[in-house]
Design a protein around this motif. Structure first.
Motif, PDB file in Angstrom:
ATOM      1  N   LEU A  74       0.834  -1.193   0.000  1.00  0.00           N
ATOM      2  CA  LEU A  74       0.000   0.000   0.000  1.00  0.00           C
ATOM      3  C   LEU A  74       0.875   1.251   0.000  1.00  0.00           C
ATOM      4  O   LEU A  74       0.602   2.223  -0.708  1.00  0.00           O
ATOM      5  CB  LEU A  74      -0.925  -0.008   1.229  1.00  0.00           C
ATOM      6  N   LEU A  75       1.961   1.204   0.774  1.00  0.00           N
ATOM      7  CA  LEU A  75       2.838   2.372   0.844  1.00  0.00           C
ATOM      8  C   LEU A  75       3.419   2.717  -0.520  1.00  0.00           C
ATOM      9  O   LEU A  75       3.382   3.876  -0.956  1.00  0.00           O
ATOM     10  CB  LEU A  75       3.980   2.120   1.849  1.00  0.00           C
ATOM     11  N   ASP A  76       3.964   1.716  -1.206  1.00  0.00           N
ATOM     12  CA  ASP A  76       4.545   1.983  -2.521  1.00  0.00           C
ATOM     13  C   ASP A  76       3.481   2.370  -3.534  1.00  0.00           C
ATOM     14  O   ASP A  76       3.719   3.183  -4.434  1.00  0.00           O
ATOM     15  CB  ASP A  76       5.351   0.770  -3.011  1.00  0.00           C
ATOM     16  N   ALA A  77       2.292   1.791  -3.405  1.00  0.00           N
ATOM     17  CA  ALA A  77       1.202   2.164  -4.313  1.00  0.00           C
ATOM     18  C   ALA A  77       0.862   3.642  -4.128  1.00  0.00           C
ATOM     19  O   ALA A  77       0.738   4.389  -5.097  1.00  0.00           O
ATOM     20  CB  ALA A  77      -0.028   1.296  -4.058  1.00  0.00           C
ATOM     21  N   LEU A  78       0.726   4.048  -2.884  1.00  0.00           N
ATOM     22  CA  LEU A  78       0.408   5.453  -2.622  1.00  0.00           C
ATOM     23  C   LEU A  78       1.490   6.365  -3.179  1.00  0.00           C
ATOM     24  O   LEU A  78       1.219   7.328  -3.889  1.00  0.00           O
ATOM     25  CB  LEU A  78       0.274   5.688  -1.105  1.00  0.00           C
ATOM     26  N   THR A 100       2.479   5.332   8.796  1.00  0.00           N
ATOM     27  CA  THR A 100       1.159   5.085   9.382  1.00  0.00           C
ATOM     28  C   THR A 100       0.061   5.828   8.620  1.00  0.00           C
ATOM     29  O   THR A 100       0.153   7.021   8.373  1.00  0.00           O
ATOM     30  CB  THR A 100       1.145   5.523  10.863  1.00  0.00           C
ATOM     31  N   VAL A 101      -0.979   5.084   8.234  1.00  0.00           N
ATOM     32  CA  VAL A 101      -2.184   5.669   7.625  1.00  0.00           C
ATOM     33  C   VAL A 101      -3.388   5.092   8.368  1.00  0.00           C
ATOM     34  O   VAL A 101      -3.244   4.132   9.142  1.00  0.00           O
ATOM     35  CB  VAL A 101      -2.306   5.350   6.114  1.00  0.00           C
ATOM     36  N   ALA A 110       1.431   1.291   6.415  1.00  0.00           N
ATOM     37  CA  ALA A 110       1.146   1.081   4.993  1.00  0.00           C
ATOM     38  C   ALA A 110       2.184   0.194   4.315  1.00  0.00           C
ATOM     39  O   ALA A 110       1.916  -0.385   3.263  1.00  0.00           O
ATOM     40  CB  ALA A 110       1.054   2.434   4.274  1.00  0.00           C
ATOM     41  N   CYS A 111       3.368   0.050   4.925  1.00  0.00           N
ATOM     42  CA  CYS A 111       4.401  -0.797   4.317  1.00  0.00           C
ATOM     43  C   CYS A 111       4.100  -2.269   4.557  1.00  0.00           C
ATOM     44  O   CYS A 111       4.700  -3.135   3.933  1.00  0.00           O
ATOM     45  CB  CYS A 111       5.779  -0.449   4.864  1.00  0.00           C
ATOM     46  N   SER A 112       3.199  -2.541   5.489  1.00  0.00           N
ATOM     47  CA  SER A 112       2.958  -3.935   5.871  1.00  0.00           C
ATOM     48  C   SER A 112       1.615  -4.457   5.363  1.00  0.00           C
ATOM     49  O   SER A 112       1.080  -5.415   5.901  1.00  0.00           O
ATOM     50  CB  SER A 112       3.040  -4.073   7.395  1.00  0.00           C
TER      51      SER A 112
END
Lengths: 205, 758
Positions: A74-78, A100-101, A110-112
């Motif tokens: 999710l982090l990389d997508a964002l 954190t989101v 979001a990285c996990s």
């Protein structure tokens, strides 16, 4: 405290396959570079995992679409696909809290989490905590109390605080402290954050 | 030219107040643009292949398969960068040997530490780049590794750099290849005579583990090498000009062909001065014809970027029965890491810097070994030294039966004291911090309960001056745009703007500070050495004086009088018959000849050193060895404080890092020289639940040589914590700790050893 993430995959095999030939996902950095993106995309290799799939994410009140391989977090997508950069990439291993989101109001690293898992959920970054041009009350107090030096960890701390207060408006000072025990501020502005917590929890406001 | 000090009395209107920072909203909303937030059309993602061995010869590198992987646009290794001769380039706070810098950026012939960069790939996305790294075939011939500084100094140690010569003081017994890069000897008086006079002598040995600066933003650089040969870099760096210079030198480009844009920076603490990935991003961009962003992961940051030295230190101090120190001797060996690093230099300067020693000798060694090349970390070299010296001071005070602060006061350095390395101090504030600490309620507060103790410790940092430039444009609405080259790591936009505002008689909010790229402002050294508020603030003051001079001339033109008849005080220009505020006159400058820009470039001399005295209460858990901080008070001479919140924040932040260094942080190595804890989970930095309230107490001994009396503030607060906490542990459980970190296993072991010795 970060809530455990729901790791149930909601993507069927069909959806995986559907996207596999469409490598347009690759490097869809901002939307202003169609030509360059196509160039990169043409050269993208057959992925070693399932190919890209079309996904829609609800981020900070907007529906954002992209074509993303299931292995993308999710982090990389964002950050790399949707140009939403408030969540910061620091450790990429769920150990620092900078990414954190809020997912449906709960704080998540979001990285996990994979981007495809976040479909159909309401994702909020520090940017999305604002109401129009107005700062969220937590942001306002972080700003006024100057609870940051370099500011890189700040969006993660702000979001973690927002989650605990959303869940329990009567959260105590100790609740707030525990809410950020998964976040690291290397500049060591904890003292200023304690002042923020005191004001937020009515203690010494 | 008159300084503000001469034109006004003691009451400042901006300095000493707490305006909210200019960049605050961007930081709390996540809008601020850091290095990894940079996006360019057609951006490629760069990743670096790193050595799995701590020490090995590279027989060959084959990149063929990686180059053929679809989605890969460029692969580079040291074959793509011309070798450099051994030549020094000045970096502001420190200097760099270009040959070693070049080999550190991309290994040539040998890898010298696990994580040493060997090759790099640019690809369409990060996943493809990482897959391509796995296709690069490197044939290594592993060699024995050495990671403990005393082992690396032995005659039979594995040699890292075959042609290394020891610089500095001669080493009479040294012959043949060596890992000793530098040998330092300072001496003052006659230590043999001094120790002969001493009634009490204590000598102890100290070990410190390697620790990392730990800035949470990983290194990141985006490069675009344009077809016209101009190189643009967006970087996370403490010094855009330093980054430009190193990159230009390595790539054999004129500096005018390189533009570095400093992005917002997520911490540096000394570790973002040397370049690592900027030249790699540039070469990948040149080869691919596309912009390339190279981002480190967290393990890369730990394993491949400057930690600060692990060390071995022996300190011997002698005192008379009346508590007067008569002699000191220090022998210090610091990790250089893979290449000479020189942090031993400031270490040797700092070890006895708090005391007036009539006779002293300091001997230091910079030792090459199989760890990443060490880099500056907040008062580099001083914390290791303070831990050693201050612990022996505590033991002497105890043996002599003198209160530890009283003992320090008897021997404290003051104006005129000559350090063993030569210089005599100008006006300094160590005595003031000691007296303030002694009078502080914390020092006399009752501390009850088992396994609890109180400790004190002092620290010193010399601070830096160096070069800074600013330009300041007067806008028609009375605001001033302040253009500067100093990366803002922790609030310097505001602390510099405040000095401009004070001088112009406007508010801090009426100044709009902008940190710009290397083409848009004059040369400015790194944000480091606690120099930015001091030196760039000085430049802002001088630029404001330049503006006042030009605006006075405009007023004279307007009022048809001589410029000599125009006076300026606190934002008001006046003559016998006229008066205009700064804002009013600013509104008229377009009618009287156009824009006014103030300029200043300074090479700031007159740096004021800083001292701190800390008091700490701890509780030791005798079962687990865990040390809990109960209360912390940090007294520091801050010179004239510009923005109290930022000075306090620097003190608190330094203490937090010092607590981490004292109690938890360390690089853990295995027998093959591999770091085993390269993650934020296993390399444990303090969180909100680890630190107590830290009370900063600011003593203001203004620096007489700065227009506003500024001293550097940011670095010294990291120095006293390990020694102060060590003293508190001793007072809690009766055991002296001589090794950092004083982590639960080490404290526990010390308790067990003590029990079995009884």
């Amino acid at each position: 405290m970060v809530e455990p993430i729901d790791t149930t995959m909601r993507l069927g095999r069909r959806s995986f396959l559907k996207g596999s030939g469409v490598a347009a996902a690759a490097a869809t950095v901002a939307g202003t570079m169609a030509e360059e993106v196509a160039h990169g995309a043409d050269a993208a290799p057959p992925s070693s995992g399932p190919g890209a799939v079309e996904i829609t994410l609800s981020v900070d009140g907007k529906e954002l679409k992209s074509s993303i391989e299931p292995r993308v977090t999710l982090l990389d997508a964002l950050r790399d696909y949707l140009n939403v950069t408030a969540a910061k990439r620091v450790c990429d291993r769920g150990t620092c809290g900078a990414c954190t989101v809020l997912i449906d109001g709960k704080s998540i690293y979001a990285c996990s989490m994979l981007a495809i898992e976040a479909q159909g959920k309401k994702i909020t970054t520090a940017r999305g905590l604002m109401k129009g041009d107005e700062l969220h009350p937590i942001q306002q107090i972080f700003w006024e109390k100057d609870a940051s030096q370099c500011g890189f960890c700040t969006p993660g701390f702000v979001t973690a605080c927002a989650a605990v207060l959303a869940k329990n408006p009567k959260a105590t000072f100790e609740d707030m402290k525990r809410a950020v025990d998964g976040n690291i501020c290397r500049c060591g502005t904890y003292e200023q954050m304690f002042q923020v917590f005191e004001q937020l929890t009515g203690k010494g406001a | 030219m008159a300084t503000a000090n001469e034109t006004k009395t003691s009451s400042y209107r901006v300095i000493g107040t707490r305006p909210i920072r200019h960049d605050g909203v961007d930081k709390v909303t996540g809008r601020a643009v850091y290095g990894n937030d940079v996006q360019l059309p057609g951006l490629l993602y760069g990743r670096v292949l790193r050595s799995p061995h701590a020490h090995a010869r590279i027989r060959s590198i084959d990149t063929t398969k990686a180059e053929k992987l679809p989605g890969v646009f460029a692969v580079i290794s040291s074959a793509d960068i011309d070798p450099h001769e051994s030549k020094m380039a000045e970096l502001g706070e420190g200097s760099v040997n270009l040959q070693y810098l070049c080999e550190n950026v991309l290994a040539r012939k040998k890898v010298l530490y696990k994580g040493h960069a060997v090759a790099a790939v640019a690809a369409v996305n990060a996943h493809v780049a990482e897959e391509a790294l796995k296709l690069i075939e490197v044939d290594y011939d592993p060699l024995h590794a050495v990671t403990w500084v005393l082992d690396a100094m032995k005659d039979d140690a594995p040699i890292l750099i075959d042609d290394l010569k020891t610089e500095g003081a001669p080493l009479p017994h040294s012959k043949g290849p060596t890992n000793i890069a530098q040998h330092i000897v300072f001496s003052k008086g006659d230590i043999e005579k001094g120790f002969a006079e001493a009634d009490v002598i204590i000598e102890r040995e100290f070990k410190s583990a390697t620790v990392h600066q730990g800035y949470i933003e990983p290194h990141v650089a985006t490069a675009l090498w344009s077809p016209d040969g101009h190189l643009s870099i967006w970087a996370s760096t403490q010094g855009s000009f330093t980054c430009r210079q190193q990159t230009a030198e390595l790539l054999a480009l004129p500096v005018s062909k390189v533009t570095v844009t400093p992005c917002e920076i997520g911490g540096g603490f000394g570790g973002k001065i040397r370049v690592y990935i900027e030249p790699i991003a540039a070469l990948l961009s040149k080869k691919s014809g596309r912009p390339v962003k190279v981002l480190m992961n967290r393990a890369d940051v730990f394993e491949s970027t400057g930690p600060t030295p692990g060390s071995f230190i022996r300190v011997k101090l002698g005192a008379k029965r009346d508590g007067r120190l008569v002699a000191g001797d220090a022998w210090m060996a610091y990790d250089a890491g893979a290449y000479p690093a020189g942090i031993i230099g400031p270490g040797c300067v700092c070890v006895f810097s708090c005391y007036d020693l009539p006779n002293a000798r300091v001997e230091g060694f910079d030792v090459v070994l199989n760890k990443p090349q060490t880099a500056a970390y907040r008062a580099p070299g001083s914390t290791n030294a303070a831990f050693a010296c201050e612990t022996v001071i505590e033991e002497l005070a105890e043996k002599l039966g003198i209160d530890p602060i009283e003992f320090r006061l008897k021997n404290a350095a003051k104006e005129g004291t000559r350090r063993p390395d030569g210089p005599a101090y100008p006006v300094i504030g160590l005595v003031e911090t000691l007296k303030t600490a002694k009078a502080h309620p914390h020092y006399s507060a009752t501390l009850e309960g088992p396994n609890r103790g109180r400790g004190v410790g002092c620290g010193f940092w010399m601070n830096a001056g160096l070069k800074s430039s600013v330009t300041a444009h007067v806008n028609g609405d009375g605001t001033v745009t302040l253009v500067e080259g100093s990366t803002d790591i922790g609030g310097t936009r505001t602390s510099i703007a405040m000095q401009l505002a004070e001088t112009l008689g406007i508010t801090a909010e009426e100044v709009v500070p902008r940190v710009v790229d290397t083409d848009s402002v004059g040369y400015t050294d790194v944000t480091g050495g606690s120099r930015t508020t001091f030196a760039t603030g000085w430049a802002a003051h001088d630029a404001a004086i330049d503006i006042v001079k030009q605006m006075s001339a405009r007023a004279a033109e307007f009022w048809k009088c001589s410029p000599d008849e125009v006076t300026f005080d606190r934002g008001l220009f006046s003559s016998k018959s006229h008066a205009l505020t700064f804002k009013e006159l600013a509104g008229k400058i377009q009618e009287t000849g156009g824009t006014i820009t103030g300029r200043a470039s300074v090479e700031a001399k007159g740096v004021g050193a800083t001292f701190g005295t800390h008091i700490v209460d701890v509780e030791v858990d005798p079962e687990t060895g865990k040390v809990k901080i109960l209360r912390y008070t940090a007294v520091q001479d801050c010179g004239r404080v510009i923005h109290p919140s930022y000075a306090e924040g620097q003190i608190q932040g330094g203490v937090v890092q010092g607590i981490g260094w004292a109690l938890n942080e360390e690089y853990v190595y295995d027998a093959d020289g591999r770091m085993r804890n390269a993650s934020m989970l296993d390399y444990r930095m303090p969180t909100a639940v680890d630190v107590p309230t830290i009370e900063p107490v600011m003593v203001e001994v203004p620096n007489p040589r700065h227009p506003y009396g500024v001293r550097g503030v940011g670095e010294v607060p990291i120095c006293p914590p390990p020694a102060a906490i060590g003293a508190a542990i001793y007072n809690a459980i009766g055991i002296r700790m001589y090794e950092l970190p004083m982590s639960p296993p080490k404290v526990c072991q010390a308790i067990i050893n003590e029990a079995s010795a009884k």
